[in-house]
Design a protein around this motif. Structure first.
Motif, PDB file in Angstrom:
ATOM      1  N   ILE A 329       0.850  -1.346  -0.013  1.00  0.00           N
ATOM      2  CA  ILE A 329      -0.008  -0.038   0.017  1.00  0.00           C
ATOM      3  C   ILE A 329       1.006   1.260  -0.094  1.00  0.00           C
ATOM      4  O   ILE A 329       0.711   2.223  -0.552  1.00  0.00           O
ATOM      5  N   GLY A 330       1.976   1.192   0.765  1.00  0.00           N
ATOM      6  CA  GLY A 330       2.897   2.206   0.733  1.00  0.00           C
ATOM      7  C   GLY A 330       3.657   2.733  -0.504  1.00  0.00           C
ATOM      8  O   GLY A 330       3.824   3.965  -0.458  1.00  0.00           O
ATOM      9  N   ALA A 331       3.714   1.662  -1.223  1.00  0.00           N
ATOM     10  CA  ALA A 331       4.271   1.955  -2.622  1.00  0.00           C
ATOM     11  C   ALA A 331       3.387   2.735  -3.497  1.00  0.00           C
ATOM     12  O   ALA A 331       4.015   3.882  -4.135  1.00  0.00           O
ATOM     13  N   TYR A 332       2.247   2.805  -3.297  1.00  0.00           N
ATOM     14  CA  TYR A 332       1.432   3.591  -4.121  1.00  0.00           C
ATOM     15  C   TYR A 332       1.071   4.731  -3.646  1.00  0.00           C
ATOM     16  O   TYR A 332       0.877   5.882  -4.197  1.00  0.00           O
ATOM     17  N   GLY A 333       1.217   5.039  -2.277  1.00  0.00           N
ATOM     18  CA  GLY A 333       0.993   6.226  -1.741  1.00  0.00           C
ATOM     19  C   GLY A 333       2.381   7.236  -1.999  1.00  0.00           C
ATOM     20  O   GLY A 333       2.248   8.335  -1.816  1.00  0.00           O
ATOM     21  N   MET A 334       3.292   6.521  -2.568  1.00  0.00           N
ATOM     22  CA  MET A 334       4.555   7.293  -2.861  1.00  0.00           C
ATOM     23  C   MET A 334       4.563   7.746  -4.327  1.00  0.00           C
ATOM     24  O   MET A 334       5.637   7.891  -4.626  1.00  0.00           O
ATOM     25  N   HIS A 335       3.689   7.190  -5.009  1.00  0.00           N
ATOM     26  CA  HIS A 335       3.615   7.033  -6.378  1.00  0.00           C
ATOM     27  C   HIS A 335       4.555   6.493  -7.075  1.00  0.00           C
ATOM     28  O   HIS A 335       5.096   6.753  -8.231  1.00  0.00           O
TER      29      HIS A 335
END
Length: 467
Positions: A329-335
Motif C-alpha cells: 500500500i505504501g508504494a502506491y502512496g509514494m506514487h
C-alpha cells in the motif's frame, strides 16, 4: 552441542553443496570461474546483484561457499547450535547472492576474533556477531577496490576495524528496540555506516548506491524455490519422527506466537513445525515478488532466504503478511509501483517488523509496513549503499518510535523493555512446554525486565540480528 540441534550442521552442508551443484549445472566451469572473478572484484555497494554481475551459476556457487564457511565457523568455534543458527545460515546464503562473497567477509571475521582475544573471551561467544557484522562487507570491498585511496591492505584493515567495533555496538542497540526489530545488526551497522560515510566524504571519497538488477530468470528460480519449499514441508510433516497431526498442531501453536525477539521456534516447537513454517514462508515470499510483478534474482532470492531463516526465529505467515501488505500500500502512496527494485526488497526484508504485527495486531503490522516503504528509501542515502542490512536500519528506527507510542497511547500501558521470559527461550536449549501459548498478541502486560547490566551482558553474549 545439544542432540536437539545435531541435524543443523549436516543439513546446512547438504543445502550448501546443493547450491553449488545447481550453479554448476547452470553454467560451464570456466564461465563460473569468470563470474566468481567478477563477483570478488566488485565494490558490492547496494544493490549489486551477483546474478547480473557473474551469472546465476557463479552466484549460487558463491552462496554455497559462504554458507559452508559460516556453518563451519559456528561449529568449530564451539558456538552452540540453536534456532538462531538457522537464521544466520539464511542470512549468509541470501546476502551472498548480493554483497557478500567468500573473500570480503574474512577481514570482519578476523576483527571480531581479535575483539574476543582482547576481551579474553572465547571466540564462540562472538562467532554470531562475526557473521552478522559482514553486513558491512561492501565497505571492505569499497576500501579495497573503489575508493580513491583504495588498496587491498586498506580494505583488510577496514574490515578488521568493523569486526572489532561492532560487538559492543550491537549489544547496546539491541535493548532499545524491545524485540520489535528482528534485524538488530542492520540497525547497528546503519548507525556505524552513517558515521563512516561523512568521514569518507571529508577525505574526498564519494561512495554511492548502484543498481545491478538481473531480469528474465523467473521461471528457473520458481522451479527451484518451489521444489525446495515443498520438500521442506513434506519432510517436516512426514519425516521428523512425530505424527503428522502433531506437526500441524505444533505449527498452529507457532502461528499464535508474537515473534518478538528472541523467539527460538526450534526449541519451542521442534523440527517438524519449524520446517513447515520455513517452507510456507518461502512460498509466501516468492508469491509476493511474483504478485507485484517483480523479478526473482540475487537480491529477491536473498530476501526469501532471509525470511526462511527467520522462520526459525520469529516470522510466520500471520505476522509477515500484514507488513508485506503495508509495504504494498505504501508504494502506491509514494506514487511508486511495488515492482520498483528497492520496494520489492522492502516487501521481503520489511518483515523484520513482524513482531509489531504479532504483538500488537495486524493493523499495526500494516502501519509498520506502510511507514517502512517510505523510510527505507531514504535511509539508504546516508549510508551510501554500504550497509547490506538497510531494511534492518529502517526497521530499527520504526521499532524505536512505534513500540512506546503504541504501548503508551493505543494500549495505555507503560512501555517496558523486553520480557525476561523471552531471554530464557534463547539462552536455554532444553525443550519447553508451549501448551499455554495463546493468541492474545501481547494483551498480557509484560513482566519487569532484568537489570540493564544483565540485559547488556546477555545481548553481548547472544547477539541477534539481521538485515
Amino acid at each position: 552441542m545439544q542432540n536437539r540441534y545435531k541435524n543443523i550442521f549436516p543439513a546446512t552442508l547438504v543445502f550448501s553443496i546443493g547450491l553449488m551443484l545447481l550453479g554448476m549445472l547452470l553454467e560451464a566451469p570456466l564461465d563460473i570461474l569468470k563470474g566468481l572473478w567478477h563477483i570478488v572484484t566488485m565494490q558490492d555497494l547496494l544493490i549489486t546483484d551477483y546474478v547480473s554481475i557473474g551469472g546465476p551459476g557463479a552466484a549460487l556457487v558463491n552462496a554455497g561457499l559462504v554458507t559452508i564457511i559460516s556453518i563451519c565457523l559456528i561449529k568449530f568455534s564451539g558456538d552452540p547450535f540453536n534456532g538462531f543458527t538457522i537464521v544466520e545460515m539464511g542470512l549468509m546464503a541470501g546476502f551472498s547472492l548480493f554483497g557478500k562473497n567468500f573473500l570480503n567477509i574474512w577481514p570482519i571475521i578476523l576483527g571480531t576474533w581479535l575483539y574476543a582475544r582482547y576481551q579474553k573471551e572465547p571466540f564462540s561467544k562472538h562467532a554470531s556477531v562475526a557473521l552478522l557484522a559482514t553486513s558491512l562487507a561492501p565497505l571492505v570491498s569499497y576500501m579495497a577496490l573503489g575508493s580513491i585511496h583504495a588498496s587491498l591492505p586498506l580494505g583488510a584493515l577496514t574490515g578488521v576495524g568493523i569486526g572489532f567495533l561492532l560487538p559492543s555496538l550491537s549489544a547496546y542497540t539491541y535493548k532499545v528496540q524491545n524485540g520489535m526489530n528482528l534485524y538488530n545488526m542492520g540497525f547497528a551497522c546503519g548507525l556505524f555506516a552513517m558515521m563512516i560515510v561523512p568521514v569518507l566524504t571529508a577525505f574526498g571519497d564519494s561512495p554511492d548506491s548502484v543498481l545491478y538488477w538481473a531480469t528474465g530468470y523467473n521461471l528457473g528460480f520458481i522451479a527451484v524455490l518451489t521444489l525446495l519449499c515443498s520438500s521442506l514441508i513434506v519432510l517436516g510433516v512426514f519425516f521428523t519422527g512425530i505424527p503428522p497431526w502433531s506437526v500441524w498442531a505444533g505449527y498452529r501453536r507457532l502461528l499464535s506466537t508474537t515473534g518478538r525477539a528472541p523467539s527460538d521456534y526450534l526449541r519451542m516447537f521442534g523440527y517438524g513445525p519449524v520446517m513447515v513454517n520455513i517452507g510456507v514462508n518461502g512460498l509466501l515470499g516468492m508469491a509476493y515478488v511474483l504478485l507485484v510483478g517483480g523479478d526473482l534474482n540475487g537480491p529477491t532470492i536473498g530476501g526469501i532466504f532471509t525470511i526462511m531463516g527467520f522462520s526459525a526465529f520469529g516470522k510466520h505467515a500471520r505476522n509477515i503478511l500484514p507488513v508485506m501488505l503495508g509495504v504494498y500500500i505504501g508504494a502506491y502512496g509514494m506514487h511508486h509501483t511495488p515492482d520498483y527494485p528497492s520496494l520489492q526488497l522492502a516487501g521481503l526484508f520489511g518483515t523484520t517488523l513482524a513482531p509489531i504485527s504479532g504483538h500488537f495486531g495486524w493493523p499495526y503490522g500494516i502501519l509498520a509496513g506502510f511507514i517502512h516503504a517510505s523510510l527505507v528509501l531514504q535511509t539508504g542515502g546516508p549510508v551510501a549503499g554500504l550497509n547490506l542490512y538497510n531494511n534492518g536500519f529502517s526497521g530499527g528506527l520504526i521499532a524505536i518510535v512505534l513500540y512506546p507510542t503504541i504501548t503508551a497511547i493505543a494500549r495505555k500501558r507503560r512501555p517496558t523493555l523486553q520480557n525476561e521470559d523471552y531471554y530464557d527461550l534463547f539462552e536455554e536449549s532444553a525443550p519447553i512446554d508451549t501448551s499455554d501459548l495463546s493468541e492474545t498478541h501481547g494483551e498480557t502486560a509484560p513482566e519487569e525486565p532484568p537489570e540493564n547490566e544483565a540485559l547488556e551482558a546477555w545481548a553481548r553474549k547472544n547477539f541477534l540480528d539481521p538485515e
